[in-house]
Design an enzyme around this catalytic site. Structure first.
Site, mmCIF file in Angstrom:
data_model
loop_
_atom_site.group_PDB
_atom_site.id
_atom_site.type_symbol
_atom_site.label_atom_id
_atom_site.label_comp_id
_atom_site.label_asym_id
_atom_site.label_seq_id
_atom_site.Cartn_x
_atom_site.Cartn_y
_atom_site.Cartn_z
ATOM 1 N N LYS A 221 -18.049 -13.544 -64.207
ATOM 2 C CA LYS A 221 -17.808 -12.099 -64.282
ATOM 3 C C LYS A 221 -19.077 -11.271 -64.065
ATOM 4 O O LYS A 221 -20.184 -11.736 -64.289
ATOM 5 C CB LYS A 221 -17.106 -11.751 -65.603
ATOM 6 C CG LYS A 221 -15.636 -12.176 -65.536
ATOM 7 C CD LYS A 221 -14.771 -11.625 -66.621
ATOM 8 C CE LYS A 221 -13.320 -12.055 -66.328
ATOM 9 N NZ LYS A 221 -12.407 -11.721 -67.425
ATOM 10 N N ARG A 255 -10.647 -19.909 -69.825
ATOM 11 C CA ARG A 255 -10.203 -19.738 -68.427
ATOM 12 C C ARG A 255 -11.436 -19.732 -67.523
ATOM 13 O O ARG A 255 -12.352 -18.947 -67.737
ATOM 14 C CB ARG A 255 -9.441 -18.418 -68.305
ATOM 15 C CG ARG A 255 -8.924 -18.093 -66.903
ATOM 16 C CD ARG A 255 -8.241 -16.726 -66.899
ATOM 17 N NE ARG A 255 -7.685 -16.393 -65.601
ATOM 18 C CZ ARG A 255 -8.380 -15.843 -64.607
ATOM 19 N NH1 ARG A 255 -9.659 -15.561 -64.759
ATOM 20 N NH2 ARG A 255 -7.797 -15.570 -63.461
HETATM 21 C C1 YH5 Z 1 -9.234 -12.888 -68.328
HETATM 22 O O1 YH5 Z 1 -10.364 -12.659 -68.762
HETATM 23 N N1 YH5 Z 1 -9.588 -12.381 -65.863
HETATM 24 S S1 YH5 Z 1 -9.068 -11.970 -63.207
HETATM 25 C C2 YH5 Z 1 -14.535 -10.457 -61.532
HETATM 26 C C3 YH5 Z 1 -15.475 -11.451 -61.246
HETATM 27 C C4 YH5 Z 1 -15.194 -12.740 -61.569
HETATM 28 C C5 YH5 Z 1 -13.995 -13.079 -62.141
HETATM 29 C C6 YH5 Z 1 -16.938 -10.095 -59.996
HETATM 30 N N2 YH5 Z 1 -7.495 -12.785 -65.241
HETATM 31 C C7 YH5 Z 1 -8.887 -12.746 -66.954
HETATM 32 O O2 YH5 Z 1 -11.544 -13.641 -63.346
HETATM 33 N N3 YH5 Z 1 -6.617 -13.411 -67.424
HETATM 34 C C8 YH5 Z 1 -8.711 -12.403 -64.851
HETATM 35 O O3 YH5 Z 1 -16.695 -11.237 -60.684
HETATM 36 C C9 YH5 Z 1 -7.580 -13.018 -66.563
HETATM 37 N N4 YH5 Z 1 -8.227 -13.275 -69.163
HETATM 38 C C10 YH5 Z 1 -6.955 -13.536 -68.725
HETATM 39 N N5 YH5 Z 1 -6.042 -13.914 -69.615
HETATM 40 C C11 YH5 Z 1 -10.774 -11.428 -63.250
HETATM 41 C C12 YH5 Z 1 -11.758 -12.490 -63.038
HETATM 42 C C13 YH5 Z 1 -13.046 -12.092 -62.413
HETATM 43 C C14 YH5 Z 1 -13.323 -10.789 -62.112
#
Ligand code: YH5
Length: 279
Positions: A221, A255
């Site tokens: 993230k 996750r």
């Molecule tokens: C979560 O925390 N997150 S999608 C931006 C990034 C990297 C990764 C710019 N779905 C979650 O993974 N579901 C997502 O770098 C989720 N909990 C649950 N339950 C976002 C994501 C991400 C966004």
């Protein structure tokens, strides 16, 4: 603790790893839909070999500024992948969506967990989960994906996020979802500043004490980018450190995009937790 699924229970006595499987066109569609499904199933197989217990299939990006996806398009991306994974591989499949028709199609195809960053607030979502007896992950998000990072403010972020999740869990239970089929997630990065994210992580014990299992997602993230100045390709290490702390404070499911490394981090943390019980 356990998580009640439609026809079985998932044992959370050890922390489990959920592998992220994006089935957006940019990830898997080179060479058409069939090749896309094949590649997605291969990726799921690899994550299971690395120790994932759950595969989280998502067809819509919730990143700020991402283009919205139509219901039919999302459903046609997700359902065939869910079906193939459930037929060929031994794992729990969750569907990462905010849309009730996508939840419905994915559950009909074999998804046993609905992972909804909108916490089933969309009309009809709770009814779909109830009908399939699916487990649900309720995540906190302040605002909507497109505006959530525009000056998010809280008086007491831990109290407000916990309060929201307790309310949503009550709404789900009132709507017929099993009390032991609900996961709570603070939603790291969803309508939060870095200070809010750090505070939620530091007091994850508060969320873990609410009586429901906690899921945490920090993998890759942008918080790590801002706090540590790291690009996407260099966020594995802070993600592992954060996953270890989250498990220490009571998270039951992590996750991640990086399954093998996260499984090792989580297993090591669990061994340290178990060693606390003896002199
Ligand atoms: C979560 O925390 N997150 S999608 C931006 C990034 C990297 C990764 C710019 N779905 C979650 O993974 N579901 C997502 O770098 C989720 N909990 C649950 N339950 C976002 C994501 C991400 C966004």
């Amino acid at each position: 603790m356990i998580l009640q699924l439609p026809n079985r229970t998932l044992d959370l006595g050890q922390p489990l790893v959920m592998g992220v499987l994006n089935v957006t066109p940019d990830s898997f569609s080179d060479g058409g839909r069939h090749a896309g499904v094949e590649a997605a199933v291969q990726r799921a197989r690899a994550m299971l070999a690395e120790g994932a217990a759950i595969i989280d299939v998502g067809g819509e990006s919730t990143r700020p500024g991402a283009a919205p996806v139509g219901v039919q398009e999302e459903l046609e991306r997700v359902a065939p992948v869910v079906e193939r994974i459930r037929r060929e591989l031994d794992c729990v499949v969750s569907v990462d969506t905010m849309k009730p028709p996508v939840m419905d199609a994915a559950c009909a195809a074999g998804a046993e967990l609905i992972n909804d960053v909108y916490a089933l607030r969309e009309p009809g979502a709770i009814e779909v989960a109830r009908r399939h007896r699916a487990a649900v992950c309720l995540m906190h998000m302040l605002g909507q994906p497109r505006d959530m990072q525009q000056d998010p403010q809280y008086r007491d972020v831990v109290g407000e996020v916990s309060g929201f999740l307790v309310q949503r869990a009550q709404a789900c239970e009132a709507g017929g979802i099993a009390a032991d089929g609900i996961l709570l997630d603070p939603g790291i990065g969803f309508g939060k500043t870095d200070a809010h994210n750090l505070r939620l992580l530091a007091r994850l014990d508060v969320l873990a004490s609410l009586g429901k299992p906690v899921l945490i997602g920090v993998s890759r993230k942008s918080m790590f980018g801002r706090l540590l100045g790291l690009p996407l390709e260099e966020r594995l290490h802070p993600g592992l450190a954060t996953a270890a702390v989250a498990v220490w404070l009571g998270a039951g499911i992590v996750r991640t995009h990086d399954v093998a490394a996260t499984v090792a981090a989580v297993k090591m943390t669990q061994k340290i937790i178990e060693a606390r019980q003896y002199q």
